[in-house]
Scaffold this active site. Structure first.
Site, PDB file in Angstrom:
ATOM      1  N   GLU A  94       0.870  -1.088   0.170  1.00 37.72           N
ATOM      2  CA  GLU A  94       0.011  -0.046   0.171  1.00 37.72           C
ATOM      3  C   GLU A  94       0.931   1.408   0.067  1.00 37.72           C
ATOM      4  O   GLU A  94       1.952   1.393   0.551  1.00 37.72           O
ATOM      5  CB  GLU A  94      -1.024  -0.106   1.366  1.00 37.72           C
ATOM      6  CG  GLU A  94      -2.083  -1.106   1.159  1.00 37.72           C
ATOM      7  CD  GLU A  94      -2.953  -1.336   2.420  1.00 37.72           C
ATOM      8  OE1 GLU A  94      -3.970  -1.874   2.314  1.00 37.72           O
ATOM      9  OE2 GLU A  94      -2.425  -0.808   3.475  1.00 37.72           O
ATOM     10  N   CYS A 107       3.585   8.497   0.936  1.00 37.00           N
ATOM     11  CA  CYS A 107       3.994   7.755   1.787  1.00 37.00           C
ATOM     12  C   CYS A 107       4.024   6.369   1.338  1.00 37.00           C
ATOM     13  O   CYS A 107       3.182   5.781   0.786  1.00 37.00           O
ATOM     14  CB  CYS A 107       2.914   7.745   3.005  1.00 37.00           C
ATOM     15  SG  CYS A 107       3.425   6.295   4.252  1.00 37.00           S
ATOM     16  N   CYS A 114       6.840  -6.868   6.754  1.00 39.66           N
ATOM     17  CA  CYS A 114       7.949  -5.965   7.523  1.00 39.66           C
ATOM     18  C   CYS A 114       8.917  -7.010   8.203  1.00 39.66           C
ATOM     19  O   CYS A 114       8.280  -7.922   8.684  1.00 39.66           O
ATOM     20  CB  CYS A 114       7.263  -5.177   8.545  1.00 39.66           C
ATOM     21  SG  CYS A 114       8.627  -3.808   9.106  1.00 39.66           S
ATOM     22  N   CYS A 118       7.439  -4.455  15.514  1.00 40.22           N
ATOM     23  CA  CYS A 118       6.781  -3.668  16.604  1.00 40.22           C
ATOM     24  C   CYS A 118       5.501  -4.092  16.961  1.00 40.22           C
ATOM     25  O   CYS A 118       4.510  -4.557  16.156  1.00 40.22           O
ATOM     26  CB  CYS A 118       6.837  -2.234  15.859  1.00 40.22           C
ATOM     27  SG  CYS A 118       8.346  -1.730  15.340  1.00 40.22           S
ATOM     28  N   CYS A 121       2.092  -2.139  15.488  1.00 36.41           N
ATOM     29  CA  CYS A 121       1.914  -1.883  14.147  1.00 36.41           C
ATOM     30  C   CYS A 121       1.388  -2.797  13.316  1.00 36.41           C
ATOM     31  O   CYS A 121       1.690  -4.145  13.450  1.00 36.41           O
ATOM     32  CB  CYS A 121       3.395  -1.571  13.563  1.00 36.41           C
ATOM     33  SG  CYS A 121       3.327  -1.019  11.877  1.00 36.41           S
ATOM     34  N   SER A 197      12.177   7.091   7.001  1.00 39.27           N
ATOM     35  CA  SER A 197      12.064   6.591   8.526  1.00 39.27           C
ATOM     36  C   SER A 197      12.468   5.317   8.846  1.00 39.27           C
ATOM     37  O   SER A 197      11.956   4.335   8.037  1.00 39.27           O
ATOM     38  CB  SER A 197      10.359   6.758   8.696  1.00 39.27           C
ATOM     39  OG  SER A 197      10.191   6.584   9.939  1.00 39.27           O
ATOM     40  N   SER A 220      11.805   6.296  14.440  1.00 42.58           N
ATOM     41  CA  SER A 220      10.574   5.934  15.072  1.00 42.58           C
ATOM     42  C   SER A 220      11.235   5.310  16.610  1.00 42.58           C
ATOM     43  O   SER A 220      11.560   4.318  16.668  1.00 42.58           O
ATOM     44  CB  SER A 220      10.220   4.688  14.667  1.00 42.58           C
ATOM     45  OG  SER A 220       9.511   5.115  13.242  1.00 42.58           O
ATOM     46  N   LEU A 221      11.223   6.361  17.553  1.00 39.55           N
ATOM     47  CA  LEU A 221      11.705   6.141  18.763  1.00 39.55           C
ATOM     48  C   LEU A 221      10.972   5.354  19.695  1.00 39.55           C
ATOM     49  O   LEU A 221      11.274   4.371  20.258  1.00 39.55           O
ATOM     50  CB  LEU A 221      12.372   7.307  19.237  1.00 39.55           C
ATOM     51  CG  LEU A 221      13.471   7.134  20.324  1.00 39.55           C
ATOM     52  CD1 LEU A 221      14.711   6.436  20.071  1.00 39.55           C
ATOM     53  CD2 LEU A 221      13.917   8.551  21.248  1.00 39.55           C
ATOM     54  N   CYS A 339      -0.597   6.054   9.825  1.00 35.54           N
ATOM     55  CA  CYS A 339       0.428   5.389  10.421  1.00 35.54           C
ATOM     56  C   CYS A 339       0.380   4.034  11.100  1.00 35.54           C
ATOM     57  O   CYS A 339      -0.523   4.223  11.904  1.00 35.54           O
ATOM     58  CB  CYS A 339       0.979   6.211  11.409  1.00 35.54           C
ATOM     59  SG  CYS A 339       2.134   7.624  10.864  1.00 35.54           S
TER      60      CYS A 339
HETATM   61  N1  SAH Z   1       9.731   0.915   9.360  1.00 35.70           N
HETATM   62  C1  SAH Z   1       9.966   2.158   9.444  1.00 35.70           C
HETATM   63  C2  SAH Z   1       8.936   2.807   8.221  1.00 35.70           C
HETATM   64  C3  SAH Z   1       7.626   2.539   8.936  1.00 35.70           C
HETATM   65  S1  SAH Z   1       7.068   4.263   9.452  1.00 35.70           S
HETATM   66  C4  SAH Z   1       9.929   2.938  10.709  1.00 35.70           C
HETATM   67  O1  SAH Z   1       9.573   2.015  11.689  1.00 35.70           O
HETATM   68  O2  SAH Z   1      10.029   3.946  10.901  1.00 35.70           O
HETATM   69  C5  SAH Z   1       5.628   3.901  10.123  1.00 35.70           C
HETATM   70  C6  SAH Z   1       5.563   4.897  11.412  1.00 35.70           C
HETATM   71  O3  SAH Z   1       4.310   4.548  11.925  1.00 35.70           O
HETATM   72  C7  SAH Z   1       6.693   4.444  12.238  1.00 35.70           C
HETATM   73  O4  SAH Z   1       6.783   5.745  13.048  1.00 35.70           O
HETATM   74  C8  SAH Z   1       5.844   3.771  13.051  1.00 35.70           C
HETATM   75  O5  SAH Z   1       6.427   3.735  14.603  1.00 35.70           O
HETATM   76  C9  SAH Z   1       4.466   4.219  13.565  1.00 35.70           C
HETATM   77  N2  SAH Z   1       3.291   3.487  13.675  1.00 35.70           N
HETATM   78  C10 SAH Z   1       3.367   2.062  13.842  1.00 35.70           C
HETATM   79  N3  SAH Z   1       2.019   1.659  14.265  1.00 35.70           N
HETATM   80  C11 SAH Z   1       1.517   2.558  14.561  1.00 35.70           C
HETATM   81  C12 SAH Z   1       0.279   3.087  15.106  1.00 35.70           C
HETATM   82  N4  SAH Z   1      -0.601   1.860  15.346  1.00 35.70           N
HETATM   83  N5  SAH Z   1      -0.072   4.238  15.306  1.00 35.70           N
HETATM   84  C13 SAH Z   1       0.516   5.320  14.962  1.00 35.70           C
HETATM   85  N6  SAH Z   1       1.744   5.263  14.375  1.00 35.70           N
HETATM   86  C14 SAH Z   1       2.315   3.981  14.302  1.00 35.70           C
END
Ligand code: SAH
Length: 346
Positions: A94, A107, A114, A118, A121, A197, A220-221, A339
């Site tokens: 997507e 985006c 992946c 996480c 996610c 990211s 993504s901290l 996200c």
């Molecule tokens: N793998 C990379 C690229 C994905 S970016 C990364 O982690 O940065 C997707 C962003 O959305 C990341 O910052 C991730 O932490 C955030 N994310 C994932 N699940 C989410 C959710 N349920 N709600 C809000 N942000 C989320």
């Protein structure tokens, strides 16, 4: 369809020129075809109208163009568009178009599924995984650029690698795609308008710095202590925060470019005063800005957005410490385009 023909877009411009010479044609023909493939994003050899019929047939005999197809498109009430994109082998990823009054952002995805896990996610729940090829990443951008022109009368202005996948686990292909996106022979976009990211793969962050990349870096901290971060992002066990910190310091020393931290605040997970202080401390290691992202529920009761009071507290402490912070409202929630919601549900 299974075919032994080669994906023509896996060839560099020079390889394409060499191919034409071998065929007894002029190397210049390679330039023409290359332009069709990238700048004009042709879907078929037939589209290449300034190439003779015989040559087009010859190309057809040797190669395929593995172009993506937009399988379905959904539009959110806020104008966000989500594309489900079908790859040549039938897999789906997507990508999302996010319009604001001043910009349109694409985006894009870098992997099918992946490689990371996480807990918050939706993409992490998808099983099947392969890396996207450079052309599959490029095509997503072209598709969104076309939609932006069609629906919003303006070209795409920004790109974020925040779709499905971990871009630094598919580094070479992502870099090749960005090279094409920024090249005058591709879309000619400025790398300053592109943000990659990552969940934070220290070795690869250092490599990017060594490679002299010109795009922006977001991390993504979500938590600034190993205990909390590992509990929600288990790979943090392998790449702990100390290593991440060191790689970010290295990035800044080499590039002199600020890092963005993405951060979601969850009830009972990272909402204590100690969590806030740890975050602020982390933010001081390297010049940065912070994006607090609204949590998009994915049906797990363990994860709930923290209260507005906690958000206020985070903002106050960050601002007291002169750290630039933005609160990012979700876009496209009603079509699962926000996200962390990309999971091929449409
Ligand atoms: N793998 C990379 C690229 C994905 S970016 C990364 O982690 O940065 C997707 C962003 O959305 C990341 O910052 C991730 O932490 C955030 N994310 C994932 N699940 C989410 C959710 N349920 N709600 C809000 N942000 C989320």
């Amino acid at each position: 369809m299974v075919t032994n023909k080669k994906d023509i877009r896996a060839l560099s411009k020079q390889q394409l020129r060499d191919f034409f010479i071998k065929q007894g044609d002029k190397s210049f023909r390679g330039n023409q075809v290359y332009e069709w493939l990238w700048q004009k994003a042709a879907h078929s050899f037939e589209d290449m109208t300034n190439i003779s019929k015989e040559t087009r047939q010859m190309l057809e005999d040797h190669f395929v163009i593995n172009h993506i197809e937009v399988d379905s498109m959904q539009r959110s009430s806020d104008g966000t568009i989500k594309n489900a994109v079908r790859l040549h082998d039938g897999l789906i990823v997507e990508s999302v178009l996010i319009p604001t009054p001043t910009r349109t952002t694409a985006c894009v995805s870098s992997q099918v599924g992946c490689s990371l896990d996480c807990k918050f996610c939706a993409t992490a729940r998808l099983k099947r995984m392969r890396n996207l090829n450079p052309d599959e990443i490029y095509d997503q951008v072209v598709a969104i650029d076309n939609e932006s022109r069609h629906y919003y009368n303006r070209p795409l202005s920004n790109i974020v690698f925040m779709g499905m996948g971990e871009p630094l686990m598919n580094y070479n292909n992502v870099i090749k795609a960005i090279d094409k996106i920024t090249s005058p022979e591709g879309l000619g976009m400025s790398p300053r308008r592109i943000t990659l990211s990552t969940s934070g793969i220290p070795k690869m962050i250092k490599k990017m710095a060594d490679d002299g990349v010109k795009f922006n870096l977001a991390v993504s901290l979500h938590a600034a202590t190993d205990q909390v971060r590992t509990s929600i992002m288990p790979f943090n066990d392998t790449f702990p925060l100390e290593d991440l910190r060191e790689s970010l310091e290295y990035w800044y020393a080499k590039t002199k470019r600020k890092i963005s931290y993405e951060y979601v605040i969850w009830k009972g997970i990272n909402d204590s005063e100690a969590d806030i202080q740890a975050f602020v401390k982390f933010c001081k290691y390297v010049p940065c800005k912070v994006n607090i992202i609204e949590y998009n529920p994915i049906g797990d009761v363990h994860f709930q957005q923290a209260s507005p009071k906690i958000l206020e507290r985070y903002l106050t402490v960050l601002e007291q410490n002169n750290i630039v912070v933005n609160v990012r409202r979700s876009r496209g929630k009603d079509i699962d385009a926000a996200c962390g919601q990309l999971a091929n549900k449409s």
